[in-house]
Design a protein around this motif. Structure first.
Motif, PDB file in Angstrom:
ATOM      1  N   TYR A  67     -14.337  16.481 -16.737  1.00 39.67           N
ATOM      2  CA  TYR A  67     -15.126  16.683 -15.621  1.00 39.67           C
ATOM      3  C   TYR A  67     -15.021  18.243 -15.161  1.00 39.67           C
ATOM      4  O   TYR A  67     -15.796  18.718 -14.636  1.00 39.67           O
ATOM      5  N   TYR A  68     -13.850  18.653 -15.178  1.00 41.59           N
ATOM      6  CA  TYR A  68     -13.424  20.130 -14.438  1.00 41.59           C
ATOM      7  C   TYR A  68     -14.283  21.078 -15.426  1.00 41.59           C
ATOM      8  O   TYR A  68     -14.893  21.964 -14.720  1.00 41.59           O
ATOM      9  N   SER A  69     -14.117  21.077 -16.611  1.00 46.39           N
ATOM     10  CA  SER A  69     -14.759  22.023 -17.827  1.00 46.39           C
ATOM     11  C   SER A  69     -16.294  21.820 -17.521  1.00 46.39           C
ATOM     12  O   SER A  69     -17.077  22.843 -17.673  1.00 46.39           O
ATOM     13  N   ALA A  70     -16.874  20.711 -17.442  1.00 51.23           N
ATOM     14  CA  ALA A  70     -18.287  20.349 -17.054  1.00 51.23           C
ATOM     15  C   ALA A  70     -18.686  20.996 -15.756  1.00 51.23           C
ATOM     16  O   ALA A  70     -19.935  21.595 -16.090  1.00 51.23           O
ATOM     17  N   PHE A  71     -17.943  20.826 -14.868  1.00 56.08           N
ATOM     18  CA  PHE A  71     -18.352  21.429 -13.651  1.00 56.08           C
ATOM     19  C   PHE A  71     -18.427  22.783 -13.635  1.00 56.08           C
ATOM     20  O   PHE A  71     -19.354  23.499 -13.154  1.00 56.08           O
ATOM     21  N   LEU A  72     -17.609  23.639 -14.497  1.00 53.09           N
ATOM     22  CA  LEU A  72     -17.619  25.091 -14.477  1.00 53.09           C
ATOM     23  C   LEU A  72     -18.839  25.437 -15.513  1.00 53.09           C
ATOM     24  O   LEU A  72     -19.524  26.339 -15.210  1.00 53.09           O
ATOM     25  N   ASP A  73     -19.081  24.629 -16.562  1.00 52.74           N
ATOM     26  CA  ASP A  73     -20.448  24.871 -17.299  1.00 52.74           C
ATOM     27  C   ASP A  73     -21.624  24.665 -16.327  1.00 52.74           C
ATOM     28  O   ASP A  73     -22.653  25.539 -16.410  1.00 52.74           O
ATOM     29  N   MET A  74     -21.689  23.694 -15.350  1.00 51.52           N
ATOM     30  CA  MET A  74     -22.710  23.445 -14.532  1.00 51.52           C
ATOM     31  C   MET A  74     -23.055  24.815 -13.922  1.00 51.52           C
ATOM     32  O   MET A  74     -24.023  25.115 -13.302  1.00 51.52           O
ATOM     33  N   VAL A  75     -21.671  25.185 -13.022  1.00 52.10           N
ATOM     34  CA  VAL A  75     -21.958  26.356 -12.166  1.00 52.10           C
ATOM     35  C   VAL A  75     -22.553  27.540 -12.965  1.00 52.10           C
ATOM     36  O   VAL A  75     -23.457  28.314 -12.554  1.00 52.10           O
TER      37      VAL A  75
END
Length: 243
Positions: A67-75
């Protein structure tokens, strides 16, 4: 030991935005860890739900531990224009639930950070502030909470040099404690009044009043004159009159 940095508004805004960015990233990271713990606990204590088997749940097709790495990619995609704001917020809600609001304005914080950093790099006065800090003796160290006289004098001299770059008669005193991993900020109000000018104004007012009394002694009795002269000896403050 700490490193001392006197800054004006532009530097303070940048540091404050950077702190806000780090705080929100940390909160999202901590929330992702909590979700991983909840996921591991639910898998051990209960069977897979029918909604998950039938793919009727609203959870995204992303493993919880990503989730966290996906969140950074979305940012990154949001900043690059490869993702619109509504899709970004919807995806965050699906992953982080009610805690997603923390990251809704992440792009605005980053944009403001970049804008402040650009102002710092292009402004010559702000570059001079960095040069003052970067001098070999430009920072003040503190060891075992003992503040020596030489360190106090060095800090006072550093502050006096920085006062010429103050915005609106204010500076910010930033101390970075590397060992404690903390940063403290305090506001310093720069006194721009000139003591010599203040004294000159008082003397001029007293001289004018003395001259007036001397030229009009016949208009007042001795008691009144003595009382007025006694007040003048106290050097009262005379206010400017604006017509």
């Amino acid at each position: 030991m700490f490193h001392l940095f006197f800054v004006n508004d532009n530097y303070y805004y940048f540091f404050r935005l950077h702190q806000l960015l780090c705080e929100r990233l940390l909160k999202m990271f901590q929330q992702s860890l909590r979700l991983i713990e909840q996921e591991n606990s639910s898998q051990r204590n209960r069977p897979t739900s029918a909604a998950s088997v039938l793919r009727l749940s609203n959870r995204p097709n992303i493993p919880v531990d990503e989730y966290y790495s996906a969140f950074l990619d979305m940012v990154r995609n949001l900043l690059d224009g490869n993702m619109d704001a509504s899709s970004y917020e919807d995806s965050l809600r699906e992953m982080f639930g009610i805690h997603a609001y923390i990251a809704f304005t992440m792009d605005k914080i980053i944009h403001n950070c970049v804008r402040q950093l650009q102002a710092i790099v292009t402004d010559e006065s702000l570059d001079a502030i960095m040069r003052l800090y970067s001098r070999p003796n430009g920072s003040v160290g503190l060891v075992d909470n003992l503040y020596s006289t030489s360190q106090q004098n060095a800090e006072a001299a550093y502050q006096r040099e920085m006062e010429t770059y103050a915005d609106g008669n204010r500076l910010f005193r930033i101390c970075s404690f590397k060992n404690d991993r903390r940063v403290t900020t305090s506001l310093i109000v720069v006194d721009s009044s000139d003591d010599d000018d203040e004294e000159r104004i008082v003397e001029n007012g007293t001289y004018y009043a003395e001259k007036y009394l001397h030229g009009n002694e016949g208009d007042y009795d001795d008691t009144t004159m003595a009382r007025l002269r006694a007040k003048l000896r106290k050097k009262p403050r005379f206010l400017h009159r604006y017509d």
